[in-house]
Design a protein around this motif. Structure first.
Motif, PDB file in Angstrom:
ATOM      1  N   THR A 230     -11.468  -2.741  -7.013  1.00  0.00           N
ATOM      2  CA  THR A 230     -10.407  -1.990  -6.579  1.00  0.00           C
ATOM      3  C   THR A 230      -9.351  -1.619  -7.431  1.00  0.00           C
ATOM      4  O   THR A 230      -8.415  -2.445  -7.823  1.00  0.00           O
TER       5      THR A 230
ATOM      6  N   SER B  30      -8.496  -5.577  -7.623  1.00  0.00           N
ATOM      7  CA  SER B  30      -9.850  -6.527  -8.198  1.00  0.00           C
ATOM      8  C   SER B  30     -10.824  -5.752  -9.164  1.00  0.00           C
ATOM      9  O   SER B  30     -10.418  -4.616  -9.397  1.00  0.00           O
TER      10      SER B  30
ATOM     11  N   GLU C 181       0.671  -1.040  -0.106  1.00  0.00           N
ATOM     12  CA  GLU C 181      -0.070  -0.061   0.085  1.00  0.00           C
ATOM     13  C   GLU C 181       0.765   1.417  -0.100  1.00  0.00           C
ATOM     14  O   GLU C 181       0.544   2.225   1.004  1.00  0.00           O
TER      15      GLU C 181
ATOM     16  N   ARG D  26     -12.432   1.298   0.973  1.00  0.00           N
ATOM     17  CA  ARG D  26     -12.002  -0.233   1.392  1.00  0.00           C
ATOM     18  C   ARG D  26     -11.881  -0.621   2.641  1.00  0.00           C
ATOM     19  O   ARG D  26     -11.985  -1.665   3.012  1.00  0.00           O
TER      20      ARG D  26
ATOM     21  N   TYR E 196      -3.694  -8.433  -3.517  1.00  0.00           N
ATOM     22  CA  TYR E 196      -4.308  -9.072  -2.677  1.00  0.00           C
ATOM     23  C   TYR E 196      -5.738  -8.707  -2.515  1.00  0.00           C
ATOM     24  O   TYR E 196      -6.233  -7.684  -3.436  1.00  0.00           O
ATOM     25  N   SER E 197      -6.694  -9.502  -2.112  1.00  0.00           N
ATOM     26  CA  SER E 197      -8.111  -9.479  -2.034  1.00  0.00           C
ATOM     27  C   SER E 197      -8.553  -9.277  -3.416  1.00  0.00           C
ATOM     28  O   SER E 197      -9.590  -8.401  -3.818  1.00  0.00           O
TER      29      SER E 197
ATOM     30  N   THR F 136      -0.833  -4.633  -2.978  1.00  0.00           N
ATOM     31  CA  THR F 136      -1.833  -3.689  -2.868  1.00  0.00           C
ATOM     32  C   THR F 136      -3.103  -4.359  -3.273  1.00  0.00           C
ATOM     33  O   THR F 136      -3.191  -5.240  -4.069  1.00  0.00           O
ATOM     34  N   GLU F 137      -4.393  -3.720  -2.506  1.00  0.00           N
ATOM     35  CA  GLU F 137      -5.604  -4.563  -2.849  1.00  0.00           C
ATOM     36  C   GLU F 137      -5.847  -4.134  -4.597  1.00  0.00           C
ATOM     37  O   GLU F 137      -5.721  -3.186  -4.919  1.00  0.00           O
TER      38      GLU F 137
ATOM     39  N   ARG G 180     -12.656  -9.202  -0.941  1.00  0.00           N
ATOM     40  CA  ARG G 180     -12.930  -9.576   0.139  1.00  0.00           C
ATOM     41  C   ARG G 180     -14.219 -10.510   0.218  1.00  0.00           C
ATOM     42  O   ARG G 180     -15.071 -10.471   0.944  1.00  0.00           O
TER      43      ARG G 180
END
Length: 330
Positions: free
Chosen positions: A182, A179, A156, A319, A204-205, A176-177, A209
Motif C-alpha cells: 500500500t 506497506s 486517512e 484495501r 499502520y498495517s 494512513t495505511e 494486515r
C-alpha cells in the motif's frame, strides 16, 4: 528501540509503535491476559507509542489498554481516535461524525476508559464529508487548549484536507495505511505535503494486515471470525496474485536470514526518519519479532529489489470492502 521525532510540534516516539486494535476486534479470538502481557513487553522493549481508538470494540480496546498502562503511564505516548460515530447505546451508526460537539463528547469518554488525564495524540479517525474540516480541526484545537490533548492527528486524510486542517491548528501526525502492498501516499501528494508542512507520518498495517509475514498462504489460515475473510485483497484471484508478491518477499528475507515481517518493517522504516511504523499484534512472540526489525539495515540494493518486487500499485484488490472504502478521504 530508536526514537524519532513525529512532526515538528515537539513529540518524540519510538520508531515502532504498537497497534492495539487486534487485541479486541477484527483478527479472530482474543485473550486479554496475553494482550496485557504484550503491552507490558512492548514497554519493556522501549516501545513508547501505544495506539487505540474508541471504535475498537467499540470501547473495549480503550478499556483494555487502560488496564495495561495503569501504573506505567510515565514516558508513554498514548494515542486514540474518534469520528466513526457510535450511538449512546454503544452501537455503530454507520456514519462518520466530525462535528465539534461529538468530538468534545468523545474525548471525555476516551479519557475515562483509558484512566488518564490527557491523551498525547488524538486523531480524527475519518474525515466527515458533512462537516468542514476547519470545524473539526478547530474543535480538536480547543481540546489542546483545555489540556485534554497534547497533539493532534488525522487518519486517512487527503493532501488537500491535511492542508486545510493544519491551517486552523498545527497537526503533529497523519496515520494512513502504508506497506509494500500500500504505497499510495507516495503518489497522491500526502507524503510530500506532510514533509512540506512538518507533520509526521504513522504507517499502520505495515505488514499488509499480516499478508507480508508469509504465514498466510491460504484463506483457510485465517480464523473463522476474521475481518480479512471479507477484505478484497484476501479474495479469490486477488489473493493468488498478492501471494506471488509475498513469495518474492519471503525469498529475499530468507537470503538475508531475517523473517519476511522484519524485512517488510525495515522497508517502512527506511522510507524516512519522519516515518513511524505501527505494526499491530496481540502476542508477545510476534511483538519481539517485529521489534527486532529495528536492528535490520537494508542496503541500497535491498531497497531496489523491494521496489522491483512491490512497486506502487502492485497489490490486487482494494484495501477495504466497498462500504469502508467510501469512508476514505480522497
Amino acid at each position: 528501540m530508536k526514537l524519532r521525532k513525529l512532526g515538528s510540534q515537539g513529540l518524540t516516539v519510538s520508531e515502532q509503535g504498537l497497534g492495539c486494535m487486534g487485541m479486541s476486534v477484527a483478527y479472530g479470538p482474543t485473550d486479554d491476559a496475553e494482550s496485557i502481557r504484550t503491552v507490558h513487553r512492548a514497554i519493556d522493549l522501549g516501545v513508547t507509542l501505544l495506539d487505540t481508538a474508541d471504535m475498537y470494540g467499540p470501547y473495549t480496546n480503550e478499556r483494555l489498554l487502560g488496564r495495561a498502562v495503569k501504573g506505567r503511564r510515565d514516558g508513554l505516548v498514548i494515542a486514540s481516535k474518534a469520528g466513526n460515530e457510535i450511538a449512546d447505546d454503544g452501537t455503530f451508526t454507520g456514519r462518520v461524525n466530525g462535528r465539534p460537539d461529538y468530538l468534545r463528547k468523545s474525548v471525555d469518554g476516551t479519557l475515562r476508559r483509558l484512566g488518564v488525564d490527557h491523551l498525547d495524540l488524538y486523531y480524527l479517525h475519518r474525515v466527515d464529508p458533512a462537516t468542514p474540516i476547519e470545524e473539526s480541526a478547530g474543535a480538536l484545537g480547543e481540546l489542546v487548549a483545555a489540556g485534554k490533548v497534547r497533539h493532534l492527528g488525522l487518519s486517512e486524510a487527503s493532501a488537500a484536507t491535511i492542508r486545510r486542517a493544519h491551517a486552523v491548528h498545527p497537526f503533529t501526525a497523519v496515520q494512513t495505511e502504508y506497506s509494500l502492498f500500500t504505497r499510495e501516499v507516495e503518489t497522491n501528494g500526502v507524503l510530500a505535503s506532510l514533509r512540506e508542512l512538518g507533520i509526521g507520518f504513522v504507517a499502520y498495517s505495515p505488514l499488509g494486515r499480516g499478508f507480508l509475514s508469509g504465514r498466510i498462504t491460504s484463506v483457510d489460515d485465517l480464523p473463522e471470525v476474521d475481518f480479512r475473510r471479507i477484505a478484497p485483497r484476501f479474495q479469490g484471484a486477488n489473493f493468488d496474485r498478492n501471494l506471488e508478491v509475498v513469495r518474492a518477499v519471503v525469498e529475499l528475507a530468507a537470503r538475508k536470514e531475517v523473517t519476511p515481517s522484519q524485512l517488510a518493517l525495515a522497508w517502512v522504516l527506511a522510507q524516512g526518519d519522519d516515518v513511524v511504523a505501527l505494526p499491530g499484534t496481540k502476542r508477545r512472540a510476534y511483538l519481539e519479532e517485529n521489534v527486532a526489525a529495528s536492528r535490520l539495515e537494508l542496503t541500497a540494493e535491498d531497497l531496489k529489489t523491494l521496489d522491483e518486487i512491490a512497486p506502487p500499485g502492485v497489490a490486487a484488490g482494494d484495501r477495504y470492502p466497498a462500504d469502508a472504502m467510501a469512508f476514505l478521504d480522497g
